[in-house]
Design a protein around this motif. Sequence first.
Motif, PDB file in Angstrom:
ATOM      1  N   GLN A 115       3.253   3.426  -4.200  1.00  0.00           N
ATOM      2  CA  GLN A 115       3.144   4.637  -5.031  1.00  0.00           C
ATOM      3  C   GLN A 115       3.777   5.840  -4.336  1.00  0.00           C
ATOM      4  OE1 GLN A 115       1.161   4.769  -7.983  1.00  0.00           O
ATOM      5  NE2 GLN A 115       0.154   2.796  -7.903  1.00  0.00           N
ATOM      6  N   LYS A 116       3.409   6.002  -3.077  1.00  0.00           N
ATOM      7  CA  LYS A 116       3.896   7.135  -2.297  1.00  0.00           C
ATOM      8  C   LYS A 116       5.432   7.106  -2.193  1.00  0.00           C
ATOM      9  CE  LYS A 116       3.757   7.204   2.182  1.00  0.00           C
ATOM     10  NZ  LYS A 116       3.201   6.638   3.416  1.00  0.00           N
ATOM     11  N   SER A 134       0.821  -1.225   0.000  1.00  0.00           N
ATOM     12  CA  SER A 134       0.000   0.000   0.000  1.00  0.00           C
ATOM     13  C   SER A 134       0.854   1.275   0.000  1.00  0.00           C
ATOM     14  CB  SER A 134      -0.916  -0.008   1.211  1.00  0.00           C
ATOM     15  OG  SER A 134      -0.141  -0.062   2.395  1.00  0.00           O
ATOM     16  N   VAL A 157       7.647   5.525  -4.207  1.00  0.00           N
ATOM     17  CA  VAL A 157       8.311   5.747  -5.502  1.00  0.00           C
ATOM     18  C   VAL A 157       8.298   7.240  -5.831  1.00  0.00           C
ATOM     19  CG1 VAL A 157       8.164   5.298  -7.984  1.00  0.00           C
ATOM     20  CG2 VAL A 157       7.888   3.420  -6.365  1.00  0.00           C
ATOM     21  N   LYS A 158       7.168   7.887  -5.553  1.00  0.00           N
ATOM     22  CA  LYS A 158       7.050   9.325  -5.810  1.00  0.00           C
ATOM     23  C   LYS A 158       8.095  10.092  -4.984  1.00  0.00           C
ATOM     24  CE  LYS A 158       3.449  12.757  -6.363  1.00  0.00           C
ATOM     25  NZ  LYS A 158       3.204  13.628  -5.205  1.00  0.00           N
TER      26      LYS A 158
END
Length: 280
Positions: A47-48, A44, A50-51
């Motif tokens: 994404q956060k 979960s 990798v950003k």
Amino acid sequence: MKNLLSIRMRASRKIKIRNSKFEIRNLECKEVHISGAEGLYKTSEMQKTVKKYIERALNHPRGKADRIVVTIENIKQRPMEIATLPLATVRCGTPSEGKKIAQEILQSLGISKRAIDMAFRLINKGDMRGAALITAKRGNRIEPDMKRGIRVSRLGINKSALRILSRRLRRLRINTDIVKEALILASKVISSKKVIAELCVSDDPYYTTGYVASKKYGYLRIPHIKPEGSRRGGRAFFVNERANVEGIITYLERTPVIATKSTPIRGIISTDEILGRFYK
Ligand code: WAQ
Ligand code: MG
């Protein structure tokens, strides 16, 4: 923790170098390291994370990256659980004092002058992407790829330990990603039975605090260990003379390790306090 991901990022830039003073046409390219990051995360958080890593690569004080590699892998192995090292900040005002403090602490752990000099020499050259493995007595470098060094990976912290650690660091006004990531990395490194100590100097030009980590003294931050503006930095792991090199590398690079406990930390202390030298 279930379904962990190992996320890694490395950013670099190609620069042209002349290979001789006179042959201006004969340009060669060299890849310079800009920044790297790695950790174990829940799906979960992918994404956060990798950003965050990409932003870090693109806005780095070491310069603009022209190549960013992000690797995401599923980790099936159950991680080993460790506690973060106790942390303290040593009173220090200048790079020469910082170097002296690091030398004293390392020597008191039985690391030879030769090995310490080797580590400072490599850090002052400062062109590695990873860490050097140096034997504690003879001061030999033993990692197979000396240009790259050893890259510690597959490490992280769980939510409850992070919450407690952040609260502790906040009280000392040092609750930053750079401190937390370095403390977690050093805690994994020192959890290897074969590693006696680590010496670290950041390669960021304006981050001048380094550290010495060991089982005996924990994570000792050394402010002003390098002059402001210098791009030089690096890490050295001091290992037992007869240690099995592949075993150490597998542990540091491949074995998943998660901090599940945060050890209490301290504020500013003197070298005398650390080394137990008290004068009456
Ligand atoms: N494994 C091995 N070596 C690494 C790794 C890694 N995962 N990441 C970085 N290095 C090496 C590499 O040679 C870098 O040039 C050098 O370490 C410095 O990395 O308590 O910012 O990411 O205030 O610049 C320590 C003090 C900050 C924190 C460390 O390191 C504090 C820091 P940087
Ligand atoms: Mg850096």
